[in-house]
Design a protein around this motif. Structure first.
Motif, short mmCIF file in Angstrom:
data_model
loop_
_atom_site.label_atom_id
_atom_site.label_comp_id
_atom_site.label_asym_id
_atom_site.label_seq_id
_atom_site.Cartn_x
_atom_site.Cartn_y
_atom_site.Cartn_z
N SER A 1 0.84 -1.18 0.00
CA SER A 1 0.00 0.00 0.00
C SER A 1 0.89 1.24 0.00
CB SER A 1 -0.95 0.00 1.20
OG SER A 1 -1.90 1.03 1.08
N ASP B 1 -3.82 -7.47 5.08
CA ASP B 1 -4.28 -6.33 4.31
C ASP B 1 -4.09 -5.05 5.13
OD1 ASP B 1 -5.27 -5.86 1.74
OD2 ASP B 1 -7.31 -5.59 2.46
N MET C 1 -4.82 -0.97 5.77
CA MET C 1 -5.68 0.18 5.49
C MET C 1 -4.97 1.43 5.99
SD MET C 1 -9.66 -0.91 6.17
CE MET C 1 -9.96 0.74 6.77
N ASP D 1 -6.47 4.61 1.39
CA ASP D 1 -7.48 3.57 1.63
C ASP D 1 -8.73 4.08 2.34
OD1 ASP D 1 -5.91 1.53 0.46
OD2 ASP D 1 -4.74 1.39 2.29
N GLU E 1 -14.26 -2.97 -4.09
CA GLU E 1 -14.45 -2.89 -2.64
C GLU E 1 -15.80 -3.39 -2.14
OE1 GLU E 1 -12.09 0.28 -0.53
OE2 GLU E 1 -12.82 1.44 -2.24
N PRO F 1 -2.49 1.01 -5.65
CA PRO F 1 -2.17 1.95 -4.57
C PRO F 1 -1.02 2.87 -4.94
CG PRO F 1 -1.38 -0.24 -4.01
CD PRO F 1 -2.20 -0.38 -5.26
N TRP G 1 -3.35 6.69 -6.54
CA TRP G 1 -3.70 7.64 -5.49
C TRP G 1 -3.09 8.99 -5.78
CZ3 TRP G 1 -0.95 8.86 -0.50
CH2 TRP G 1 -1.77 9.61 0.35
#
Lengths: 356, 356
Positions: free
Chosen positions: A146, B65, B67, B72, B302, B347, B351
């Motif tokens: 990420s 995962d 966030m 995110d 999502e 990601p 972004w």
């Protein structure tokens, strides 16, 4: 909001730096995967929604640990290889402290968008080399990528108890021998040196060039901080040797001994001569620690030594050194004197916000 | 470097806000622990170096995962409860997509130092409520707290295959029925609405007050984005129903169908009528999506629906709706036409760096 990755970039390089944002997730993963260590316990590896890992005795040990740029490391001082190495080693150490054999890791990594892909490859190499040295057969079975303003590595590590009971913190009894495997004080001394000598004179900002000089002059202490070698295999040896309680010395010997004492309902009584021996050993590694040696041994964190108790009279497993014994009462004593002051590290109240 | 937590604080409150830095790690943990869900599979829980979890059939499923605030989620749009909920749900969904029953989570959380402790408690409540609804018996067995400029939650989730083979992406065969469980398009539509209507008019910065208005008018779409309800129990039902391949639709139906197709060496052929039915269902939820409905159904991510293939002629398990079938060839088709354009989310390249 975007911050730069903080890692030194060679400004004279004629080719543009390949960043994670420029390459995209799929290409970054394609380059990382071949570098990651394979786990012998892997039944289904990366590439699906989840991995499947073997748990031969019907149980698994699990621990998770964050490393965040700023509070947990500074990219001016640690190479990407160091970061991967330390992220693996700290988690492997928590598995070892249960008396388990480390089997697998999952790694979630968030990096600023301008991070050179070479930083991620270096982290992968560090994960691989730490597993190869400290836990052969342990590998990476999955992960996540990420984006974050601060480079962040979250490792979750797994272990196999091989049919044994877990060695918790609470099984120690008065009369047990207290012993340690691994280094005491190097990591704390290394951090002290870096904060003293590897920062800019005015702003006290971590500085890569100065860190090189410190590393060259004090290799073992700095390595103890940025890339510690924890006694991972001693965890299983302790369990096989009858350890009654054990934990990973991540926050300093006194603080972690106090935790073992509290959980076991005992006092930890260190022999003055044993602590003196540890102080002497640290001075032998690097005399620069001087008068601070005892403080680093007693209160320096992040060495990831293993502190364990064994039945009185039992032969200590290879790698363990006697430090004292468990007694009635509570708290931590050096000889007959209670040891005050905890040392240790609180991520919320302990960090001044300095990055670098 | 320190950023504020981004969560709205009631400026009129007479009592000072208790922050994580003010309370310190031990007190924060003391308040969080009682709120976390207990895992039935837990053999040794939080408080030692690592947890021990049961793996009755000698294997465990694992996924992780991240966030991260910014790429995110935005704290102007998601409540702390939403964050805990979504962090749990997305990971439970990856476990479910293997045909496994979720058993346990470990949660690593890094928060800015000025984060109100109530934010962390809200996250804990969200984790608990998501597990209670979607995976009863699943709970938190361990975790880590750290500090970061961006609120970051790393969940690692575990599952039990209960003696069955894992359902991977690669087992589909030409002729299999393709079916879906769970919502399609709500999460993507909710994100589109938030970016359209819940930002400041000039800076396009996520805005909490405007988000309240959007939530009130479009409750189901916004909830689909900030607190999705994934069909977790459908994962085990699919496995028991003979699913040949399965994955979690996290990046959009077309992109994830392409992954299933590629792994299985097939083409995914969606029935035009089935997609039309899904588009109609999304319009029935909220007509605001208008002409964009098909795009949200096909490319919105999502929702964490489960996309699976089943042997031709097999009765679909409860909760699954036929979408089409697997055929010879490769790629994704709608009727006879190849579907171009992936949708999905990278990601690193996807972004724009906007936080909030």
């Amino acid at each position: 909001m975007t911050l730069d990755s903080g890692f030194p970039v060679d400004g004279g390089a004629p080719t543009p730096v390949e960043t994670v944002a420029g390459l995209g997730e799929a290409e970054v993963l394609r380059r990382i995967f071949p570098r990651l260590p394979h786990a012998q316990a892997e039944l289904l590896g990366p590439g699906d929604d989840a991995a499947v890992v073997a748990a031969p005795d019907g149980r698994y040990v699990v621990t998770t640990d964050f490393m965040v740029q700023g509070p947990d490391f500074r990219s001016a001082w640690s190479t990407p290889h160091d970061l991967g190495w330390k992220a693996a080693m700290t988690n492997l150490s928590d598995v070892a402290a249960m008396g388990a054999r480390p089997t697998a890791l999952v790694v979630a990594l968030a990096a600023p968008q301008d991070t050179p892909v070479d930083v991620l490859l270096g982290i992968a190499d560090g994960l691989r080399d730490a597993c190869a040295l400290a836990a052969p057969g342990c590998g990476v079975v999955g992960g996540d990528l990420s984006t974050s303003p601060a480079l962040t590595i979250a490792v979750t590590a797994f272990g196999d108890l091989e049919g044994r009971d877990a060695v918790t913190r609470s099984g120690g009894r008065a009369g047990d021998t207290v012993a340690v495997a691994g280094d005491l004080g190097r990591a704390g001394a290394g951090l002290w040196l870096l904060f003293r000598d590897a920062v800019t004179p005015t702003g006290r900002v971590p500085d890569a060039l100065r860190a090189e000089t410190v590393k060259a002059a004090h290799t073992e202490l700095v390595a103890g901080q940025v890339a510690p070698v924890a006694p991972i295999s001693s965890g299983v040896r302790a369990a096989l040797g009858g350890a009654t309680a054990m934990l990973d010395v991540s926050d300093g010997l006194v603080l972690d001994a106090r935790r073992l004492a509290a959980a076991s309902g005992c006092a930890v009584r260190f022999d003055a001569s044993a602590i003196a021996r540890e102080v002497g050993a640290l001075l032998d590694v690097d005399a620069v620690v001087g008068d601070r040696a005892a403080d680093f041994v007693l209160r320096g964190g992040e060495d990831h030594a293993l502190l364990a108790s064994f039945p009185a009279g039992a032969e200590l497993p290879e790698g363990f050194r006697r430090l004292g014994e468990l007694g009635d009462g509570s708290g931590v004593y050096l000889g007959d004197s209670p040891v005050e002051g905890e040392g240790g590290w609180d991520p919320y109240s302990g960090w001044d916000g300095a990055s670098g």
